[in-house]
Design an enzyme around this catalytic site. Structure first.
Site, short mmCIF file in Angstrom:
data_model
loop_
_atom_site.label_atom_id
_atom_site.label_comp_id
_atom_site.label_asym_id
_atom_site.label_seq_id
_atom_site.Cartn_x
_atom_site.Cartn_y
_atom_site.Cartn_z
N ARG A 6 161.16 16.78 142.43
CA ARG A 6 161.07 15.66 143.37
C ARG A 6 162.19 15.69 144.40
O ARG A 6 163.23 16.31 144.21
CB ARG A 6 161.09 14.32 142.62
CG ARG A 6 162.42 14.03 141.91
CD ARG A 6 163.32 13.11 142.70
NE ARG A 6 164.65 12.98 142.12
CZ ARG A 6 165.70 13.64 142.52
NH1 ARG A 6 165.61 14.50 143.50
NH2 ARG A 6 166.89 13.44 141.95
N HIS A 65 171.16 7.14 143.87
CA HIS A 65 172.04 6.65 142.81
C HIS A 65 171.96 5.14 142.63
O HIS A 65 172.98 4.47 142.44
CB HIS A 65 173.49 7.07 143.08
CG HIS A 65 173.74 8.52 142.89
ND1 HIS A 65 174.01 9.07 141.65
CD2 HIS A 65 173.74 9.55 143.77
CE1 HIS A 65 174.17 10.37 141.77
NE2 HIS A 65 174.00 10.69 143.05
N GLY A 87 169.47 19.58 142.59
CA GLY A 87 169.20 18.21 142.98
C GLY A 87 167.74 17.90 143.18
O GLY A 87 167.39 16.87 143.76
N SER A 116 165.57 17.93 140.51
CA SER A 116 165.09 17.50 139.18
C SER A 116 164.42 18.61 138.38
O SER A 116 163.43 18.38 137.69
CB SER A 116 164.13 16.30 139.31
OG SER A 116 164.82 15.17 139.80
N ASP A 174 163.66 10.22 138.22
CA ASP A 174 163.14 11.59 138.20
C ASP A 174 161.91 11.71 137.31
O ASP A 174 160.90 12.32 137.68
CB ASP A 174 164.22 12.55 137.70
CG ASP A 174 165.45 12.55 138.58
OD1 ASP A 174 165.42 11.92 139.65
OD2 ASP A 174 166.46 13.17 138.19
N LYS A 183 173.85 18.66 135.70
CA LYS A 183 174.24 17.28 135.40
C LYS A 183 174.90 17.14 134.03
O LYS A 183 175.85 16.38 133.87
CB LYS A 183 173.01 16.37 135.46
CG LYS A 183 172.48 16.13 136.84
CD LYS A 183 171.37 15.10 136.83
CE LYS A 183 170.14 15.57 136.09
NZ LYS A 183 169.01 14.61 136.21
#
Length: 342
Positions: free
Chosen positions: A42, A49, A142, A144, A189, A233
């Protein structure tokens, strides 16, 4: 929106990616796949955030995805392989799934999805599976890739065990179970991975989870640029520390206004309790919080808690940084960002 994930019959010979995956599966395991599962990556158009603060976001799915070929057996073993040779094979008992938060390998993200479905079903015995995974989402970019892998694993685990869940339930389970590997996201996500539809972005709201179509302009083209700097992450505290900052800000703002701050975890809950506008929340942030970094001692004093309570109740494992008291990043700026972007 709450429909079950679609089951589609596709001619393998007409889809080069599926054909290549089928051949890789047969080469690996000496048999043909029973079925395939897919979950897209995505991009987020608006609302960076803020999902883990309880606020709405506007993402859309992309064509890059995680695709898995699967067969089912009675071995009580889960065999995982990847079409990319840099990702190692892995085998684990379906009755004893352990996820190492300190070692965020690709297969642990997959196992988050498996374990999430197992927990949801009441820790029932799971079928054995053989899987080969193919991903076209650039890793740690970034977009997902990790959440899509979790979602794909949850989807195929449900199918392999002859269970049926709607897409909203699958999104909620996948959002929660990604925390097995230490990522404390808000659910954007996973929600868009399951709820996306062709030709639309989705306005995704939380508490409860719901999605509304936002039709994309006719002929619009979206360009996604990859800077090629990777960020895993779960491998660092960068993502979770922002979640923690907003969690602490929630408590401090709520306490300053005499709310039952102990039960509040998200900034949106404070706004709802106060029946405040965004402008009023911005003024509250400026009044209660300061832009300089907060030490743990200062946070504990403001909330009237011990350092032990801070660690166990508010910090995630990868933001505790050992036993020493260190300055937290700027809580004020994170909180301000939430309301400005909202």
């Amino acid at each position: 929106m709450a429909a079950h994930p679609p089951k589609t019959k596709i001619l393998i010979s007409e889809n080069k990616r599926l054909q290549n995956l089928k051949e890789a599966f047969e080469k690996k395991y000496g048999e043909a796949p029973l079925f395939y599962a897919q979950a897209p990556g995505r991009v987020n158009l608006i609302g960076e955030h803020i999902d883990y603060c309880g606020y709405a976001v506007l993402p859309m799915a992309i064509e890059q995805s995680i695709l898995a070929a699967v067969t089912v057996n009675d071995s009580k073993k889960i065999h995982l392989a990847n079409t990319d040779p840099k990702y190692k094979d892995f085998t684990v008992s379906s009755e004893d799934i352990e996820i190492d938060k300190d070692n965020p390998q690709w297969y642990y993200y997959f196992l988050c999805g498996v374990k999430g479905i197992q927990e949801h079903l009441g820790k029932v015995p799971l079928s054995g599976m053989k899987c080969v995974v193919d991903g076209t989402i650039p890793a740690s970019s970034g977009l997902s890739s990790s959440s899509a892998l979790v979602c794909c694993a949850a989807l195929l685990t449900m199918e392999a065990n002859h269970k049926s869940l709607n897409k909203v339930a699958l999104a909620e389970i996948s959002a929660k179970c990604e925390r097995y590997i230490g990522t404390e996201g808000g659910g954007m996500d996973q929600s868009i991975s399951f709820l996306a539809e062709e030709g639309t972005a989705k306005l995704i709201e939380f508490q409860p989870l719901r999605a509304s179509d936002v039709r994309l302009p006719e002929g619009a083209v979206f360009v996604i640029s990859n800077c090629c700097v990777e960020m895993n992450k779960a491998a660092t505290s960068h993502f979770n520390i922002r979640v923690v900052e907003c969690r602490i800000a929630t408590k401090m703002l709520a306490k300053a206004r005499g709310l039952e701050w102990g039960r509040l975890l998200k900034l949106s809950q404070v706004q709802t309790e106060l029946e405040a506008s965004l402008e009023e929340m911005l003024r509250l942030v400026a009044e209660v919080l300061h832009p300089e970094p907060y030490s743990r001692e200062e946070v504990c004093k403001a909330l009237g808690i011990t350092t032990e309570q801070l660690c166990t109740d508010l910090l995630s494992p990868n933001t505790q940084h050992g036993k020493t008291l260190v300055s937290l990043p700027v809580i004020f700026q994170s909180c301000l960002h939430i309301y400005l972007i909202k």
